[in-house]
Design a protein around this motif. Structure first.
Motif, PDB file in Angstrom:
ATOM      1  N   LYS A   1      27.122  25.475  50.637  1.00  9.80           N
ATOM      2  CA  LYS A   1      26.028  25.667  51.583  1.00  9.80           C
ATOM      3  C   LYS A   1      24.942  26.338  50.750  1.00  9.80           C
ATOM      4  N   VAL A   2      23.744  25.760  50.765  1.00 11.68           N
ATOM      5  CA  VAL A   2      22.641  26.306  49.967  1.00 11.68           C
ATOM      6  C   VAL A   2      21.513  26.677  50.918  1.00 11.68           C
ATOM      7  N   ILE A   3      20.969  27.880  50.745  1.00 12.39           N
ATOM      8  CA  ILE A   3      19.824  28.319  51.533  1.00 12.39           C
ATOM      9  C   ILE A   3      18.635  28.419  50.582  1.00 12.39           C
ATOM     10  N   TYR A   4      17.662  27.535  50.804  1.00 12.27           N
ATOM     11  CA  TYR A   4      16.452  27.517  49.986  1.00 12.27           C
ATOM     12  C   TYR A   4      15.430  28.435  50.634  1.00 12.27           C
ATOM     13  N   PRO A   5      14.807  29.344  49.872  1.00 10.70           N
ATOM     14  CA  PRO A   5      13.817  30.254  50.451  1.00 10.70           C
ATOM     15  C   PRO A   5      12.593  29.481  50.937  1.00 10.70           C
ATOM     16  N   PRO A   6      11.813  30.097  51.831  1.00 10.39           N
ATOM     17  CA  PRO A   6      10.606  29.424  52.324  1.00 10.39           C
ATOM     18  C   PRO A   6       9.711  28.966  51.180  1.00 10.39           C
ATOM     19  N   ALA A   7       8.997  27.850  51.420  1.00 13.91           N
ATOM     20  CA  ALA A   7       8.058  27.334  50.418  1.00 13.91           C
ATOM     21  C   ALA A   7       7.081  28.453  50.063  1.00 13.91           C
TER      22      ALA A   7
ATOM     23  N   LEU B   1      34.289  33.503  51.989  1.00 11.44           N
ATOM     24  CA  LEU B   1      33.090  33.000  51.330  1.00 11.44           C
ATOM     25  C   LEU B   1      32.313  34.144  50.699  1.00 11.44           C
ATOM     26  N   ARG B   2      31.912  33.933  49.450  1.00 10.82           N
ATOM     27  CA  ARG B   2      31.141  34.940  48.732  1.00 10.82           C
ATOM     28  C   ARG B   2      29.849  34.300  48.251  1.00 10.82           C
TER      29      ARG B   2
ATOM     30  N   MET C   1      23.686  30.488  47.340  1.00 12.86           N
ATOM     31  CA  MET C   1      24.674  29.406  47.331  1.00 12.86           C
ATOM     32  C   MET C   1      26.010  29.973  47.791  1.00 12.86           C
ATOM     33  N   VAL C   2      26.623  29.290  48.752  1.00 13.40           N
ATOM     34  CA  VAL C   2      27.933  29.703  49.241  1.00 13.40           C
ATOM     35  C   VAL C   2      28.930  28.610  48.874  1.00 13.40           C
ATOM     36  N   PRO C   3      29.791  28.856  47.866  1.00 10.51           N
ATOM     37  CA  PRO C   3      30.786  27.849  47.500  1.00 10.51           C
ATOM     38  C   PRO C   3      31.772  27.652  48.653  1.00 10.51           C
ATOM     39  N   LEU C   4      31.999  26.402  49.041  1.00 11.63           N
ATOM     40  CA  LEU C   4      32.901  26.092  50.143  1.00 11.63           C
ATOM     41  C   LEU C   4      34.223  25.523  49.657  1.00 11.63           C
ATOM     42  N   THR C   5      34.307  25.191  48.367  1.00 13.83           N
ATOM     43  CA  THR C   5      35.557  24.708  47.785  1.00 13.83           C
ATOM     44  C   THR C   5      36.074  25.765  46.830  1.00 13.83           C
ATOM     45  N   ARG C   6      37.399  25.867  46.726  1.00 12.55           N
ATOM     46  CA  ARG C   6      37.986  26.919  45.897  1.00 12.55           C
ATOM     47  C   ARG C   6      38.611  26.387  44.628  1.00 12.55           C
ATOM     48  N   ARG C   7      38.665  25.091  44.451  1.00 12.33           N
ATOM     49  CA  ARG C   7      39.307  24.545  43.260  1.00 12.33           C
ATOM     50  C   ARG C   7      38.248  24.118  42.250  1.00 12.33           C
ATOM     51  N   ALA C   8      38.623  24.148  40.999  1.00 18.47           N
ATOM     52  CA  ALA C   8      37.717  23.694  39.947  1.00 18.47           C
ATOM     53  C   ALA C   8      37.859  22.185  39.792  1.00 18.47           C
TER      54      ALA C   8
ATOM     55  N   ALA D   1      29.715  34.851  36.067  1.00 20.71           N
ATOM     56  CA  ALA D   1      28.804  33.764  35.676  1.00 20.71           C
ATOM     57  C   ALA D   1      29.048  32.507  36.516  1.00 20.71           C
ATOM     58  N   HIS D   2      30.309  32.212  36.808  1.00 18.51           N
ATOM     59  CA  HIS D   2      30.637  31.009  37.568  1.00 18.51           C
ATOM     60  C   HIS D   2      30.569  31.237  39.079  1.00 18.51           C
ATOM     61  N   GLY D   3      30.416  32.504  39.480  1.00 19.90           N
ATOM     62  CA  GLY D   3      30.319  32.802  40.906  1.00 19.90           C
ATOM     63  C   GLY D   3      31.621  32.581  41.655  1.00 19.90           C
ATOM     64  N   VAL D   4      32.747  32.875  41.002  1.00 20.09           N
ATOM     65  CA  VAL D   4      34.057  32.712  41.649  1.00 20.09           C
ATOM     66  C   VAL D   4      34.835  34.021  41.536  1.00 20.09           C
ATOM     67  N   PRO D   5      35.754  34.261  42.466  1.00 24.94           N
ATOM     68  CA  PRO D   5      36.605  35.448  42.348  1.00 24.94           C
ATOM     69  C   PRO D   5      37.534  35.316  41.138  1.00 24.94           C
ATOM     70  N   LEU D   6      37.894  36.445  40.564  1.00 25.46           N
ATOM     71  CA  LEU D   6      38.809  36.465  39.429  1.00 25.46           C
ATOM     72  C   LEU D   6      40.120  35.766  39.781  1.00 25.46           C
ATOM     73  N   ASP D   7      40.574  35.910  41.019  1.00 33.55           N
ATOM     74  CA  ASP D   7      41.808  35.238  41.462  1.00 33.55           C
ATOM     75  C   ASP D   7      41.729  33.730  41.260  1.00 33.55           C
ATOM     76  N   ASP D   8      40.543  33.152  41.442  1.00 32.72           N
ATOM     77  CA  ASP D   8      40.395  31.707  41.271  1.00 32.72           C
ATOM     78  C   ASP D   8      40.544  31.296  39.810  1.00 32.72           C
ATOM     79  N   LEU D   9      40.082  32.139  38.898  1.00 27.66           N
ATOM     80  CA  LEU D   9      40.189  31.810  37.474  1.00 27.66           C
ATOM     81  C   LEU D   9      41.644  31.774  37.017  1.00 27.66           C
ATOM     82  N   VAL D  10      42.446  32.682  37.549  1.00 28.66           N
ATOM     83  CA  VAL D  10      43.841  32.771  37.104  1.00 28.66           C
ATOM     84  C   VAL D  10      44.797  32.095  38.081  1.00 28.66           C
ATOM     85  N   ALA D  11      44.246  31.471  39.123  1.00 27.03           N
ATOM     86  CA  ALA D  11      45.063  30.794  40.138  1.00 27.03           C
ATOM     87  C   ALA D  11      46.136  31.734  40.664  1.00 27.03           C
ATOM     88  N   ALA D  12      45.675  32.894  41.124  1.00 28.75           N
ATOM     89  CA  ALA D  12      46.611  33.880  41.675  1.00 28.75           C
ATOM     90  C   ALA D  12      47.377  33.256  42.840  1.00 28.75           C
TER      91      ALA D  12
END
Length: 195
Positions: A110-116, A86-87, A96-103, A65-76
């Motif tokens: 980086k956001v890619i908006y589809p054509p109008a 990047l995922r 949407m490509v999250p560029l930061t790994r911390r909460a 749901a948050h779009g983060v790896p499980l490792d990020d949730l548990v601070a592996a």
């Protein structure tokens, strides 16, 4: 505080604050997250407050749901590889490509908006925070309150997200944008060269 006798307790103790920060960064309510994950709002609240020890069955849908790896949730612990893997996350027609790994704090995407014409219907939104974006490629259509702007590659905008707003592609090409978002209203301070 580190617990050398039970390192798993240390890892799990930090999950609640990370979950809360991720939910708030997305401006999601407990009820909305409950609908998205299949967990109850009560369970989510107890996880965030550290009153419930998280299980893998709870963490997997939350990571999705948050779009983060499980490792990020548990601070592996780090693996020694400094690269950020990047995922992309697909949400509401956007990539949407999250560029930061911390909460918490300022988040970069980086956001890619589809054509109008292929993007979701324009719906102005408001939420707490402050946003800065820079157009990397293409042209972005930016609606802020009653005003509308067209920004091309190399142009940037900064705004209070409590003002109704919408961003999308301005033409038949995708628009690629670098976005910095601060849920607590942090602003991006850019200093001129040489300062």
């Amino acid at each position: 505080m580190d617990n050398p006798d039970n390192p798993a307790e240390d890892v799990l103790a930090g999950v609640g604050p990370r979950l809360r920060a991720l939910r708030r960064a997305r401006s999601a309510t407990l009820a909305a997250l409950a609908n998205e994950t299949g967990l109850t709002a009560s369970t989510l609240s107890r996880l965030e407050n550290g009153k419930l020890r998280p299980t893998l069955e709870q963490l997997l849908p939350l990571a999705r749901a948050h779009g983060v790896p499980l490792d990020d949730l548990v601070a592996a612990p780090p693996t020694g590889d400094p690269r950020i893997h990047l995922r992309p996350v697909r949400r509401s027609g956007l990539v949407m490509v999250p560029l930061t790994r911390r909460a918490g704090g300022i988040q970069a995407y980086k956001v890619i908006y589809p054509p109008a014409g292929r993007s979701p219907t324009m719906k102005l939104q408001t939420h707490e925070g402050y946003e800065w974006f820079y157009v990397l490629d293409g042209h972005a259509r930016f609606v802020l309150g009653e005003r509308e702007f067209r920004l091309g590659a190399g142009e940037a905008a900064e705004f209070d997200t409590r003002i109704p707003h919408w961003i999308g592609s301005a033409d038949s090409r995708p628009a690629e944008v670098l976005t910095l978002f601060g849920a607590q209203g942090e602003r991006a301070h850019l200093a001129p060269a040489g300062h």
